[in-house]
Design a protein around this motif. Structure first.
Motif, PDB file in Angstrom:
ATOM      1  N   UNK A   7       0.826  -1.203   0.000  1.00  0.00           N
ATOM      2  CA  UNK A   7       0.000   0.000   0.000  1.00  0.00           C
ATOM      3  C   UNK A   7       0.865   1.260   0.000  1.00  0.00           C
ATOM      4  N   UNK A   8       0.314   2.333  -0.572  1.00  0.00           N
ATOM      5  CA  UNK A   8       0.962   3.643  -0.494  1.00  0.00           C
ATOM      6  C   UNK A   8       0.531   4.284   0.821  1.00  0.00           C
ATOM      7  N   UNK A   9       1.465   4.340   1.788  1.00  0.00           N
ATOM      8  CA  UNK A   9       1.101   4.855   3.113  1.00  0.00           C
ATOM      9  C   UNK A   9       1.316   6.354   3.214  1.00  0.00           C
ATOM     10  N   UNK A  10       2.086   6.917   2.275  1.00  0.00           N
ATOM     11  CA  UNK A  10       2.308   8.362   2.283  1.00  0.00           C
ATOM     12  C   UNK A  10       2.716   8.806   0.886  1.00  0.00           C
ATOM     13  N   UNK A  11       2.216   9.974   0.465  1.00  0.00           N
ATOM     14  CA  UNK A  11       2.475  10.464  -0.884  1.00  0.00           C
ATOM     15  C   UNK A  11       2.423  11.982  -0.871  1.00  0.00           C
ATOM     16  N   UNK A  61       4.233  12.229   7.903  1.00  0.00           N
ATOM     17  CA  UNK A  61       3.062  12.024   8.742  1.00  0.00           C
ATOM     18  C   UNK A  61       3.027  10.629   9.357  1.00  0.00           C
ATOM     19  N   UNK A  62       3.594   9.652   8.655  1.00  0.00           N
ATOM     20  CA  UNK A  62       3.512   8.264   9.101  1.00  0.00           C
ATOM     21  C   UNK A  62       4.751   7.855   9.902  1.00  0.00           C
ATOM     22  N   UNK A  63       4.545   7.057  10.936  1.00  0.00           N
ATOM     23  CA  UNK A  63       5.659   6.569  11.749  1.00  0.00           C
ATOM     24  C   UNK A  63       6.615   5.726  10.916  1.00  0.00           C
ATOM     25  N   UNK A  64       6.074   4.947   9.964  1.00  0.00           N
ATOM     26  CA  UNK A  64       6.920   4.118   9.101  1.00  0.00           C
ATOM     27  C   UNK A  64       7.882   4.982   8.290  1.00  0.00           C
ATOM     28  N   UNK A  65       7.384   6.105   7.757  1.00  0.00           N
ATOM     29  CA  UNK A  65       8.243   7.021   7.003  1.00  0.00           C
ATOM     30  C   UNK A  65       9.316   7.603   7.902  1.00  0.00           C
ATOM     31  N   UNK A  66       8.947   7.960   9.121  1.00  0.00           N
ATOM     32  CA  UNK A  66       9.928   8.499  10.064  1.00  0.00           C
ATOM     33  C   UNK A  66      11.006   7.473  10.384  1.00  0.00           C
TER      34      UNK A  66
END
Length: 527
Positions: free
Chosen positions: A499-503, A514-519
């Motif tokens: 899934x695209x969790x942030x774009x 915004x997402x913890x995974x991206x951080x």
């Protein structure tokens, strides 16, 4: 303080059977390793760093390779070169984590059997007596549910899990020294961080010394107390990690300290949409009934949408298994998918396969496997012209091939050579030339810098930026390395579990995720 390991005047030569003088692969290398210290050995592929490490334990390919008479390797004062008891030291007093675990682990033996083997050999235990120790080692190296993994085979583990198994084997007998040869190559940044943290934890728990080998000086800086830099078989610089990184003296060391962050991305403000995707879904059957109907699917890509603007780059980032490469293949029509893809606001199904291929080209992750070993470079780069421009004469065709090779930094003399005669970076340039020669509007770049030396990565990224400006190319740049994406992308899409969790824009994603995974991805890249 008497050093734990002292290497003096190490020379490694390769026998050329008297056809030529013997080749000097490593020349006059000297260093020491103290108890509890981490020594980093850094250099590009071919610098001699791995060969040096292998030679410490007598793992050279004898009789082809040999030490000079003046070479000395002393462990606790005992000479190792020519030592008849070297088998007791290997795996017992000095452990070794090899570069590619999938090649180093036996595919026919379970994880338990492979870890237990070294315990039984050095401690004289039976398989039953070794099992509790194997379980303890798996827990110690961070393998979840270790009891369930005892019967697993290497192919059933992820890259990070296989590397943990290799480390478990290497520390099974509580060695005084652990040699880790490129233990994080081609791993995701989050897994790299986990492996680095694991090595530091084991060092503290076991009180062992560590020789950490890598082509990435930035990575070595994070873990090493002292660093030696190797180039063409010699040590050109050594000192504390802090001094080597902050005050490099040699030009080669300065080049190694180049990071992707040194490359400035100039955003293209175009708003013309050249490629867009709506609800892309790719699924693979997991389980079927007796009659063949599918009971369960794996959703490799799940309802992903995005837009790509003319002359810009969309970076798709995520860990292995996130679905990013599968998405790239779907965009090119290489695998079946649900959803819609538009080229210039027209569904790609409205284009003929020939027209679509000409406008949408892909550069695959591993050029060694994607380039035909039986074709020379002229045939490889010019292959697309035979389909898309058959009207060209032989002279026109060759001139276009030469011009395209020059665009990617290669000269005409490579035309008659074959892929195996080139380095990884050169093969990647050839793969880019093969895609570029058709003057596509869009190039999908699937991990084009993975497993390349940091200096070569910088060169490839700089090349891609120059080509983009010269030909007004649009890129879909797929990578697990957020630093590489940072250097090239205008917009970024973060994928996790299909899934695209942030774009959003690159600036927004990198500075205000915004997402913890991206951080976590960004934090791991800055480890």
């Amino acid at each position: 303080m008497t050093p734990l390991l002292k290497v003096s005047n190490l020379d490694i030569l390769f026998n050329n059977n008297q056809i030529k003088p013997d080749f000097h692969a490593v020349r006059h290398v000297s260093f020491t390793l103290n108890k509890g210290e981490i020594l980093g050995i850094v250099g590009e592929s071919g610098s001699g760093k791995s060969l040096t490490a292998l030679s410490l334990l007598g793992l050279l390919p004898y009789p082809k390779a040999y030490h000079s008479a003046s070479s000395s390797v002393r462990f606790k004062g005992e000479e190792l070169i020519g030592n008849p008891n070297l088998k007791e030291i290997r795996g017992g007093k000095i452990g070794f984590v090899f570069q590619e675990p999938m090649s180093s682990l036996n595919p026919l033996h379970t994880i338990e059997k492979q870890i237990a083997e070294t315990i039984m050999l050095h401690q004289g235990l039976t398989a039953g007596q070794a099992r509790p120790k194997v379980l303890r080692l798996l827990r110690q190296t961070g393998i979840k549910n270790p009891r369930s993994r005892l019967g697993s085979y290497p192919h059933e583990l992820s890259g990070g899990q296989r590397q943990r198994v290799m480390i478990a084997m290497a520390i099974a007998n509580r060695p005084d020294i652990l040699i880790a040869d490129e233990p994080t190559t081609a791993l995701d940044v989050t897994v790299q961080k986990q492996i680095i943290e694991l090595l530091l934890k084991l060092r503290a728990e076991l009180g062992m010394s560590l020789i950490f080998i890598s082509h990435d000086l930035q990575l070595v800086r994070r873990i090493a107390d002292r660093v030696i830099v190797m180039h063409r078989g010699t040590v050109i610089e050594s000192g504390s990690a802090k001094n080597i990184f902050e005050h490099p003296r040699h030009e080669y060391t300065k080049a190694l300290t180049c990071g992707h962050s040194d490359l400035i991305n100039i955003n293209n403000s175009s708003e013309e949409t050249v490629l867009s995707a709506r609800g892309i879904t790719v699924r693979f059957p997991l389980r079927k009934t007796f009659w063949g109907s599918v009971k369960e699917y794996l959703y490799a890509v799940n309802n992903v949408s995005f837009q790509l603007h003319s002359g810009q780059t969309l970076g798709i980032v995520g860990e292995s298994g996130s679905g990013k490469s599968t998405l790239g293949q779907a965009l090119c029509g290489l695998i079946p998918f649900a959803g819609k893809v538009f080229l210039d606001n027209k569904p790609i199904t409205d284009y003929s396969p020939k027209t679509l291929r000409r406008n949408l080209q892909i550069v695959f992750q591993d050029p060694y496997n994607s380039l035909n070993p039986r074709m020379n470079i002229e045939q490889i780069v010019g292959e697309g012209l035979s389909v898309h421009a058959p009207e060209l004469s032989a002279a026109e065709r060759r001139n276009k091939i030469i011009k395209t090779l020059r665009d990617v930094g290669l000269k005409a003399h490579v035309l008659s050579k074959y892929p195996h005669e080139f380095s990884g970076g050169q093969r990647q340039r050839i793969a880019i030339a093969r895609a570029l020669i058709l003057n596509p509007r869009i190039m999908i770049l699937d991990e084009p810098t993975s497993a390349l030396d940091i200096t070569i990565q910088c060169q490839i990224i700089e090349l891609l930026k120059n080509l983009q400006q010269k030909h007004n190319l649009s890129y879909v740049f797929i990578s697990h390395d957020i630093n590489a994406v940072r250097a090239l992308a205008d917009h970024i899409m973060v994928m996790k579990d299909g899934k695209a969790v942030e774009y959003g824009s690159a600036g927004q994603i990198l500075s205000r995720p915004e997402q913890e995974y991206t951080r976590q991805l960004i934090g791991a890249a800055r480890l």
